[in-house]
Design a protein around this motif. Structure first.
Motif, PDB file in Angstrom:
ATOM      1  N   LEU A 341     101.918  58.930   1.982  1.00  0.00           N
ATOM      2  CA  LEU A 341     100.185  57.216   2.358  1.00  0.00           C
ATOM      3  C   LEU A 341     100.903  56.022   1.379  1.00  0.00           C
ATOM      4  CD1 LEU A 341      97.451  56.392   3.203  1.00  0.00           C
ATOM      5  CD2 LEU A 341      96.925  57.344   0.590  1.00  0.00           C
ATOM      6  N   ALA A 351      88.939  54.372   3.454  1.00  0.00           N
ATOM      7  CA  ALA A 351      89.310  55.562   3.248  1.00  0.00           C
ATOM      8  C   ALA A 351      91.061  56.347   3.148  1.00  0.00           C
ATOM      9  CB  ALA A 351      88.661  55.399   5.064  1.00  0.00           C
ATOM     10  N   ALA A 352      91.647  55.106   2.919  1.00  0.00           N
ATOM     11  CA  ALA A 352      92.742  55.633   2.585  1.00  0.00           C
ATOM     12  C   ALA A 352      92.954  56.188   1.185  1.00  0.00           C
ATOM     13  CB  ALA A 352      93.647  54.734   2.384  1.00  0.00           C
ATOM     14  N   GLU A 355      92.525  59.312   0.378  1.00  0.00           N
ATOM     15  CA  GLU A 355      92.341  60.131   1.326  1.00  0.00           C
ATOM     16  C   GLU A 355      93.703  60.051   0.023  1.00  0.00           C
ATOM     17  OE1 GLU A 355      96.493  60.498   4.468  1.00  0.00           O
ATOM     18  OE2 GLU A 355      94.976  58.747   5.244  1.00  0.00           O
ATOM     19  N   GLU A 358      92.053  62.577  -2.313  1.00  0.00           N
ATOM     20  CA  GLU A 358      92.223  64.111  -1.480  1.00  0.00           C
ATOM     21  C   GLU A 358      94.368  65.251  -2.130  1.00  0.00           C
ATOM     22  OE1 GLU A 358      90.424  66.421  -0.838  1.00  0.00           O
ATOM     23  OE2 GLU A 358      88.760  65.818  -1.550  1.00  0.00           O
ATOM     24  N   TYR A 359      94.801  63.969  -1.648  1.00  0.00           N
ATOM     25  CA  TYR A 359      95.973  64.147  -2.725  1.00  0.00           C
ATOM     26  C   TYR A 359      96.935  64.991  -4.008  1.00  0.00           C
ATOM     27  CZ  TYR A 359     101.504  63.965  -2.005  1.00  0.00           C
ATOM     28  OH  TYR A 359     103.132  64.331  -2.267  1.00  0.00           O
TER      29      TYR A 359
END
Length: 398
Positions: A341, A351-352, A355, A358-359
């Motif tokens: 990412l 949204a990114a 993400e 979460e990563y």
């Protein structure tokens, strides 16, 4: 190249290469459990070693530097829980006595013995209990040495939570490594205690070159807390019992083993919950790449963000920017990614960022920084920074 994985990651317990034996026992340095270890080759060996550059290097380091200069080390002895550092002339005398007693036990010249000591700084060794224990070990003798690498790695531990071992094969030869260290880790020539043993026949000059190259790409790229230990020692002994090996394959396997141990050390950093890797590429040269990687890896703000899975990627570009002397670093050429990412120069959407969060909850977090300059590259290995690190070190001697 065959991999046999280490015990803390559900790996098979390794055995020593041909010709090596080991002993562990409780010498009274810790409340319970083994705290003295000896590994010896039953035949002459060649060796290479690197040590801390600390100006307060311990007596064991200073003595072992002299012994390692001959490249003929045949035995390694380690005392845990007491570094014997800043103990004056008595500390020097005690280190020499320990080396001499170990040499007598395994019947090798004293200058073929390397000793490592690790633990609290500024406390004299309890020599009466150590002498009594080594006298008992002497009555056992090398023929009775039956400790495997896991037992040796465990006997070396201080605040480690698990032993670190690794093993590789090269042709008919094997390479086995043991290591300890989870805090006071910012290497300078070497880091923590790491010992490698092989039955490959390798000329001393080739062994030294291969080991230094492996250390530079692994242990010297490790950092837990930016503090360089007074006792750091890394060494390799090769006794040739399995015969010659392909030099390139040996060097590659040795480097892979050292990197394995490095990642185990990073995962077990004091209070750590995550492994953190920072890779810098397209730098001016490898030295610049390592410098930038370390500035990110050592940033408390980056490390705490990783711990909390906080997608505050701006802390990474801050840490890159701290390298103010590197005037060729141009923000317009830099790219930063977490995993796959991209966060800079991209403008992550909500949204990114979700993400990214979460990563960052994963047990391994990879940060990739592209400088857009030339061909230099380096990867640094470390961990997150948690309240557990503070608790361990606030109460270390009390």
């Amino acid at each position: 190249m065959q991999h046999v994985y280490a015990v803390d990651r559900f790996r098979a317990s390794p055995t020593w290469p041909v010709g090596f034996r080991a002993y562990t026992g409780h010498g009274g340095l810790r409340a319970d459990g083994d705290d003295i270890s000896i590994v010896v080759s039953d035949r002459p060996a060649v060796s290479a070693a690197v040590f801390t550059r600390s100006r307060f290097a311990g007596a064991a380091v200073r003595l072992s530097r002299e012994h390692a200069a001959g490249r003929r080390l045949r035995a390694v002895g380690t005392l845990a829980k007491n570094a014997n550092v800043a103990t004056g002339r008595p500390g020097d005398t005690h280190a020499a006595e320990v080396a001499g007693r170990i040499a007598a036990i395994v019947a090798v010249p004293t200058d073929e013995v390397l000793i490592g000591m690790t633990g609290v700084i500024g406390r004299p060794l309890p020599m009466d209990t150590i002498r009594a224990h080594l006298d008992r070990a002497a009555r056992l003798g090398p023929a009775g040495f039956d400790a495997d690498p896991v037992r040796v790695a465990r006997a070396m531990m201080t605040t480690d939570t698990r032993p670190k071992t690794a093993e590789r094969t090269v042709g008919r030869a094997r390479i086995v490594g043991v290591a300890k260290g989870v805090g006071m880790l910012e290497p300078d020539m070497a880091t923590m205690l790491a010992y490698v043993f092989t039955d490959a026949a390798v000329p001393p000059t080739e062994l030294d070159a291969a080991f230094r190259a492996a250390v530079d790409k692994s242990f010297n790229c490790l950092s837990v807390d930016t503090d360089t230990s007074t006792s750091d020692t890394a060494a390799i002994l090769a006794n040739g019992a399995a015969g010659p090996v392909d030099p390139a394959e040996f060097a590659a396997s040795l480097a892979d083993l050292c990197l394995d141990l490095t990642e185990q050390l990073a995962r077990d950093g004091e209070g750590a919950t995550k492994l953190l890797r920072v890779t810098v590429d397209r730098a001016r040269d490898d030295a610049q790449a390592k410098r930038v990687a370390k500035s990110v890896l050592n940033s408390p703000l980056v490390k705490t963000a990783v711990h909390g899975a906080d997608p505050n990627w701006g802390r990474v570009v801050m840490a890159v920017g701290k390298n103010s002397a590197d005037t060729d670093i141009d923000p317009n050429r830099v790219t930063v990614r977490f995993g796959a990412l991209e966060v800079y120069p991209a403008d992550p959407t909500p949204a990114a960022l979700a993400e990214l969060g979460e990563y960052m909850r994963r047990p391994e977090v990879d940060i990739h920084i592209h400088l857009g300059l030339a061909g230099g590259t380096a990867t640094g290995y470390g961990c997150d920074l948690s309240a557990g690190y503070v608790r361990v070190n606030a109460d270390y001697t009390s």
